[in-house]
Design a protein around this motif. Structure first.
Motif: not given
Length: 321
Positions: A1-4, A312-319
């Motif tokens: 899921m894109y979170i930016r 916690p799982v961190q986003p990868v390139e905003g995902v």
């Protein structure tokens, strides 16, 4: 899921941009070349039918996008329910699985290990369901599910057709044994079984979404209609731009960027709906089940009193996956 908050231009360019835009621009330039320098004027068609087709296609792909988003949002709601039910399971285990009058005496250390086993099996179920929905059980079970399981019978469930269901079966079997040993009253036994039923309901709803593809008639014709519109659009626009004589003889070439932009917008709307059809495929627009499972793990292990918790799982390139 894109979170930016905003989509990065490179993300848009990779996911929705360069291929369809290049195809549309090349085709529109070809039509303009035929109509202008090569003087093939029989290509132009009236603009009104094209505009009417565009209106119909817009409604159609809008319907598809709404249906696809509904599937994604239902999937996210189901995993939100799994989070809450997992927490409820932990609290009920702590409060209900206790020595009752007339039952077997149980040392404090053994009771704590029992609580831990019941909560860790719940964590295994969450991760097993995630892998089951993503069709990754075979290759990731040992690394992402087995570490939560101490019973060899639980670990062997990787070879079953539906490991999450069997994990809940083992959970219910142990709850029954606890009731028979006198560690659960009848009411508490029923309450814990009710929590297991809620988990089964959430699992079944997720499997319904996963195993029932978006109706192919809507998905297929949405794609076809967008490309038909993209093919007809320059034929309807080329004469409209050519008729603006006051702006010069080369004004017809302005049709290329305008037609390509309109076709790209329609195709992007169709792609947005297409990318949301299955929210459990581990793609950039799907439900972040890995992050949710990690959040559940942190909550339950902290309730157990553990201090060495995973991050916690961190986003990868905003995902967030």
């Amino acid at each position: 899921m894109y979170i930016r908050q905003n989509l990065h231009p490179l993300f848009v360019w990779r996911q929705y941009g360069w291929q369809p835009l290049l195809i549309f621009a090349s085709y529109d330039a070809f039509i303009c070349l035929l109509y202008g320098p090569l003087d093939v004027h029989w290509l132009d068609i009236p603009w009104q039918p094209v505009a009417l087709l565009g209106t119909a296609v817009a409604f159609y792909i809008g319907f598809k996008s709404n249906g696809s988003y509904a599937r994604f949002w239902e999937g996210r709601q189901l995993w939100g329910a799994i989070v809450n039910t997992s927490r409820a399971w932990a609290l009920r285990v702590f409060d209900f699985v206790q020595l009752v009058p007339g039952g077997d005496a149980l040392p404090a250390a053994e009771l704590a290990e029992l609580h831990r086993r019941l909560l860790y099996r719940q964590l295994a179920w969450c991760n097993a369901l995630r892998l089951h929905l993503r069709r990754q059980t075979a290759e990731r079970w040992d690394a992402e599910v087995a570490p939560f399981l101490s019973d060899p019978a639980d670990r062997a469930l990787a070879t079953t057709a539906n490991p999450p269901t069997h994990l809940l079966r083992h959970q219910s079997k142990e709850v029954l044994e606890l009731h028979q040993r006198g560690l659960l009253t009848e009411f508490r036994h029923v309450a814990l079984m009710g929590t297991i039923q809620e988990l089964l309901n959430a699992q079944g709803a997720c499997e319904r979404i996963k195993n029932t593809p978006f109706p192919r008639q809507y998905a297929f014709f949405s794609y076809v209609f967008v490309w038909i519109f993209g093919l007809l659009l320059p034929l309807g626009l080329v004469e409209e731009f050519d008729s603006r004589v006051a702006l010069g003889p080369f004004h017809v070439w302005l049709m290329v960027p305008f037609a390509a932009a309109v076709s790209w917008v329609f195709n992007t709307i169709e792609l947005v709906g297409h990318n949301s059809e299955n929210p459990f495929d581990n793609k950039v627009n799907d439900v972040p089940m890995s992050a949710i499972c990690r959040s559940i793990e942190i909550d339950l292990r902290e309730l157990l009193g553990e201090t060495e918790l995973p991050r916690p799982v961190q986003p990868v390139e905003g995902v967030l996956y």
